[in-house]
Design an enzyme around this catalytic site. Sequence first.
Site, PDB file in Angstrom:
ATOM      1  N   CYS A 197       0.830  -1.206   0.000  1.00  0.00           N
ATOM      2  CA  CYS A 197       0.000   0.000   0.000  1.00  0.00           C
ATOM      3  C   CYS A 197       0.865   1.256   0.000  1.00  0.00           C
ATOM      4  CB  CYS A 197      -0.927  -0.002   1.212  1.00  0.00           C
ATOM      5  SG  CYS A 197      -2.171  -1.310   1.178  1.00  0.00           S
ATOM      6  N   CYS A 365      14.403   4.714  -5.850  1.00  0.00           N
ATOM      7  CA  CYS A 365      12.986   4.406  -5.637  1.00  0.00           C
ATOM      8  C   CYS A 365      12.575   5.090  -4.332  1.00  0.00           C
ATOM      9  CB  CYS A 365      12.737   2.896  -5.611  1.00  0.00           C
ATOM     10  SG  CYS A 365      13.597   2.029  -4.270  1.00  0.00           S
TER      11      CYS A 365
END
Length: 407
Positions: A197, A365
């Site tokens: 999530c 990232c």
Amino acid sequence: MAIPPLVAPGPALTAPQKARYARHILLPQIGLEGQRRLVNARVLVVGAGGLGSPALLYLAAAGVGTIGVVDDDVVDASNLQRQVVHGVADVGRLKTESAAETVAGINPLVTVVRHDVRLTSANALEILADYDVVLDGADNFATRYLVNDACVLLGLPHVWGSIYRFDGQVSVWFAGVGPCYRCVFPDPPPPDAVPSCATGGVLGVLCAAIGSVQVAEAIKLITGQGDPLVGRLLVHDSLRQTWDSLTVRADPACRVCGESPTVTTLVDYDEFCGMPGASDAASATAGGVDVTGGTGFAEVTAVELASMLAARDRGEAEFELVDVREPGEREVVSIPGARAIHLEEFRSGAAAAALPRGIPVVLHCKSGVRSAEAAGLLAATGRQDVSNLAGGVLAWVRDVDPSLPTY
């Protein structure tokens, strides 16, 4: 299938308890005896996050006498979109502390037991053994397998929930009565094969839909009423607003609850799920020196990257800064001057062809894990000018530009 009640009735209810729980007492399936079982019950909630938040609220409202909550995290502003047990004033506080205070405000007649720790193989059996039911709101596979195996070894049922974007799943795993989690999911997916999530997003209200079902299942188990989700997997699609029920069965060859189990004690679940160890991030030295372990790429710090970008802006250096994250992540926060190339393009080989040789590449990232995979894949093509941003965007915000948001 009907299951006998897990918890014996406690003492007779007091007048304040009868007044508070009157709507339960009016239900023939619960009544005074069922409410006494709830008051006498001990339920552990693993995680005071998206699923744990509504679960804690409704367990308290239902009058579950002892509610344990295990979590070692602190409240972050990005949690408030869905973690309704916390508020703005709680940012920076331990989630267990915030949750306990909120629960006390909802129902001072219940007892909250805080476990301000990360659940591990070393402490799981000791913590879980004090409870009748475990409600699993974990957000990672290592904890899910840990909770399952501990519950099997202790003979406990656990109510499991999972959410991602607009989809949710719920089941009750109860070895000996029905399947355990490993019967249906014997092996974890490869690391980063299933986005979390935190990287893929989640509809906030989905947590309430799944978390409330988890509490309903816990109440049914405690009181022995209804047909618990043992042997069934409930799948919810909030975009279509549908609920589908899938039949799942115990696996006689299951490694933890089967006829000849090979998992008879708790193991290292980070290793089992292929999660990188804490030492991995520290194995690289600063300044672009090759990472130890033969990965074939180097690591740079956020401060070093800032200096490199400043030099590039002055025309004194040339390199490609590549962001391998999901598009939605970049919309939340980005490092200026980064080029977007998704991790899947590195896995397919398309990125290697798209990036010109002769120009160094720095990959990043959110935290450095996915970009490390991309860097390794790029280095495997023979390139020796590949670097990874240690700590990713989170390190950039922390060390370079704290005005940017995190997620």
